[in-house]
Design a protein around this motif. Structure first.
Motif, short mmCIF file in Angstrom:
data_model
loop_
_atom_site.label_atom_id
_atom_site.label_comp_id
_atom_site.label_asym_id
_atom_site.label_seq_id
_atom_site.Cartn_x
_atom_site.Cartn_y
_atom_site.Cartn_z
N TYR A 1 0.85 -1.19 0.00
CA TYR A 1 0.00 0.00 0.00
C TYR A 1 0.89 1.24 0.00
CZ TYR A 1 -3.92 3.05 1.25
OH TYR A 1 -4.89 4.02 1.23
N ARG A 2 0.46 2.27 -0.71
CA ARG A 2 1.24 3.52 -0.78
C ARG A 2 0.28 4.70 -0.70
NH1 ARG A 2 2.83 1.74 -6.75
NH2 ARG A 2 0.72 1.52 -7.56
N GLN A 3 0.84 5.87 -0.57
CA GLN A 3 0.03 7.08 -0.52
C GLN A 3 -0.68 7.25 -1.85
OE1 GLN A 3 2.23 10.55 0.56
NE2 GLN A 3 0.43 11.86 0.73
N ARG A 4 -1.96 7.51 -1.78
CA ARG A 4 -2.77 7.64 -2.97
C ARG A 4 -2.42 8.89 -3.76
NH1 ARG A 4 -8.53 8.76 -3.27
NH2 ARG A 4 -7.78 10.07 -4.94
N ILE A 5 -2.84 8.92 -5.02
CA ILE A 5 -2.72 10.10 -5.86
C ILE A 5 -3.98 10.94 -5.66
CG2 ILE A 5 -2.62 10.99 -8.22
CD1 ILE A 5 -1.01 8.52 -8.98
N GLY A 6 -3.82 12.19 -5.28
CA GLY A 6 -4.97 13.05 -5.05
C GLY A 6 -5.50 12.91 -3.63
N LYS A 7 -6.60 13.60 -3.35
CA LYS A 7 -7.19 13.63 -2.01
C LYS A 7 -8.29 12.61 -1.88
CE LYS A 7 -9.36 16.77 1.32
NZ LYS A 7 -9.86 18.14 1.56
N SER A 8 -8.28 11.88 -0.78
CA SER A 8 -9.30 10.86 -0.53
C SER A 8 -10.67 11.51 -0.31
CB SER A 8 -8.93 10.01 0.68
OG SER A 8 -9.99 9.15 1.02
N LYS A 9 -11.70 10.89 -0.89
CA LYS A 9 -13.06 11.37 -0.69
C LYS A 9 -13.64 10.90 0.64
CE LYS A 9 -12.33 11.54 -5.26
NZ LYS A 9 -11.10 11.02 -5.88
N ILE A 10 -12.95 9.93 1.27
CA ILE A 10 -13.43 9.39 2.54
C ILE A 10 -12.53 9.85 3.68
CG2 ILE A 10 -13.96 7.30 3.84
CD1 ILE A 10 -14.51 5.89 1.22
N SER A 11 -11.32 9.30 3.76
CA SER A 11 -10.43 9.63 4.87
C SER A 11 -9.86 11.04 4.76
CB SER A 11 -9.28 8.62 4.95
OG SER A 11 -8.50 8.65 3.77
N GLY A 12 -9.99 11.65 3.58
CA GLY A 12 -9.46 12.99 3.38
C GLY A 12 -10.36 14.10 3.88
N THR A 13 -11.56 13.75 4.35
CA THR A 13 -12.48 14.75 4.88
C THR A 13 -13.01 14.29 6.24
OG1 THR A 13 -14.47 13.77 3.88
CG2 THR A 13 -13.21 15.33 2.53
N VAL A 14 -13.36 15.24 7.09
CA VAL A 14 -13.90 14.90 8.41
C VAL A 14 -15.24 14.18 8.25
CG1 VAL A 14 -14.79 15.83 10.57
CG2 VAL A 14 -12.73 16.81 9.54
N ARG A 15 -16.11 14.71 7.39
CA ARG A 15 -17.42 14.09 7.20
C ARG A 15 -17.28 12.68 6.66
NH1 ARG A 15 -21.12 13.03 3.32
NH2 ARG A 15 -23.33 13.18 3.92
N GLY A 16 -16.38 12.50 5.68
CA GLY A 16 -16.19 11.18 5.10
C GLY A 16 -15.71 10.18 6.12
N SER A 17 -14.77 10.60 6.98
CA SER A 17 -14.24 9.71 8.00
C SER A 17 -15.32 9.31 9.00
CB SER A 17 -13.07 10.38 8.73
OG SER A 17 -12.01 10.65 7.83
N ILE A 18 -16.13 10.28 9.42
CA ILE A 18 -17.20 10.01 10.38
C ILE A 18 -18.24 9.07 9.78
CG2 ILE A 18 -19.13 11.04 11.65
CD1 ILE A 18 -17.37 13.53 12.04
N MET A 19 -18.65 9.35 8.54
CA MET A 19 -19.66 8.51 7.90
C MET A 19 -19.14 7.10 7.65
SD MET A 19 -22.43 10.12 7.78
CE MET A 19 -23.29 8.90 6.77
N ALA A 20 -17.86 6.99 7.29
CA ALA A 20 -17.28 5.67 7.06
C ALA A 20 -17.30 4.87 8.36
CB ALA A 20 -15.85 5.81 6.54
N GLY A 21 -16.89 5.51 9.45
CA GLY A 21 -16.91 4.83 10.74
C GLY A 21 -18.30 4.40 11.14
N TYR A 22 -19.26 5.29 10.91
CA TYR A 22 -20.66 4.97 11.26
C TYR A 22 -21.15 3.75 10.50
CZ TYR A 22 -25.73 5.15 10.89
OH TYR A 22 -27.05 4.81 10.87
N LYS A 23 -20.93 3.72 9.19
CA LYS A 23 -21.46 2.62 8.39
C LYS A 23 -20.74 1.31 8.68
CE LYS A 23 -24.27 2.27 6.01
NZ LYS A 23 -24.57 2.53 4.59
N ILE A 24 -19.45 1.37 8.96
CA ILE A 24 -18.71 0.14 9.30
C ILE A 24 -19.29 -0.47 10.56
CG2 ILE A 24 -16.50 -0.72 10.15
CD1 ILE A 24 -15.17 1.26 8.16
N PHE A 25 -19.48 0.34 11.60
CA PHE A 25 -20.00 -0.19 12.86
C PHE A 25 -21.49 -0.51 12.76
CE2 PHE A 25 -16.02 1.61 14.32
CZ PHE A 25 -15.59 0.62 15.18
N TYR A 26 -22.18 0.17 11.87
CA TYR A 26 -23.59 -0.16 11.62
C TYR A 26 -23.72 -1.60 11.15
CZ TYR A 26 -27.84 -0.53 8.77
OH TYR A 26 -29.01 -0.96 8.19
N TRP A 27 -22.86 -2.00 10.20
CA TRP A 27 -22.94 -3.36 9.69
C TRP A 27 -22.47 -4.38 10.71
CZ3 TRP A 27 -25.80 -5.24 6.11
CH2 TRP A 27 -26.22 -4.43 5.05
#
Length: 247
Positions: free
Chosen positions: A200-226
């Motif tokens: 694994y290496r640093q991605r090209i460009g900005k992440s749409k998930i981990s690169g934003t506060v909202r994306g990180s929060i929503m990702a965490g929510y849905k992971i624990f939801y499942w």
């Protein structure tokens, strides 16, 4: 093609014009079909992907899972489906190690586990995953082990699964919980999931998930939801089965 198995790779993509060509170029020759799902890009991701020989599918509903589902609907005849991100953070060459065990029939599902992420938190300097993504991934794997008893070291995007098993899973998550839903549902069915170390290496460009506060929060929510939803579903089913046997 490996062992006479037709292999399709699905790549969800949103504004990945800088990286998508590199991803497609580095995919091993054993892959028979590459599908790039343009999830509403406003750059020329689709044109570049097509110029590198990929089939381009459009999905206007935003979300990682929505893009994956659109790709699955467009697959047609195939035996195995692999998934990889379009940001060049994965090493597409490592797909061969993930696909091979499924193609030769030893496993029906294999996931690429990013090295030096959840498996080695003693030294956090040797990974390109953001710190909050590293810890969130580790915490999710701990909860899966605690509630379900399945030991995963990663919820990484690189994976390969037989089409028959994927159909049986009846995937539904349209965004951040896609990988968690797949791994848990397969495990609940009693499928042995192979975990393959991948780079694994640093991605090209900005992440749409981990690169934003909202994306990180929503990702965490849905992971624990499942994690919780499937735990409660199984617990309820086991309780009903116990009551029926006691009658």
């Amino acid at each position: 093609m490996i062992a006479d198995k037709h292999i399709t790779v699905i790549i969800p993509a949103l504004n990945e014009s800088e990286s998508i060509g590199r991803v497609i170029t580095d995919i091993p020759d054993v892959v028979d079909h590459v599908i790039v799902v343009d999830n509403g890009s406003d750059d020329n991701t689709d044109m570049i992907a097509r110029s590198f020989g990929a089939t381009v599918v459009y999905e206007k509903n935003k979300g990682y899972g929505a893009a994956c589902l659109a790709g699955i609907r467009s697959v047609g005849q195939t035996d195995l489906i692999a998934f990889i991100d379009g940001d060049y953070s994965d090493y597409p060459e490592d797909l061969i190690d993930v696909v091979q065990p499924v193609a030769d029939g030893r496993y029906r599902f294999a996931i690429g586990c990013r090295q030096n992420t959840a498996s080695n938190y003693a030294d956090l300097s040797h990974t390109d995953l953001p710190w909050h993504q590293r810890w969130g991934n580790w915490l999710a794997c701990c909860f899966i082990d605690l509630l379900h008893g399945y030991k995963f070291s990663d919820l990484g995007p690189m994976r390969c699964i037989s089409l028959k098993l994927l159909t049986r899973l009846q995937m539904s998550d349209a965004n951040y919980g896609w990988t968690t839903e797949m791994q848990l549902k397969a495990s609940i069915l009693g499928v042995s999931v192979l975990q393959v170390p991948v780079r694994y290496r640093q991605r090209i460009g900005k992440s749409k998930i981990s690169g934003t506060v909202r994306g990180s929060i929503m990702a965490g929510y849905k992971i624990f939801y499942w994690i919780i939803r499937l735990f409660l579903h199984n617990h309820k089913g086991a309780h009903k089965a116990f009551n029926s046997r006691s009658m």
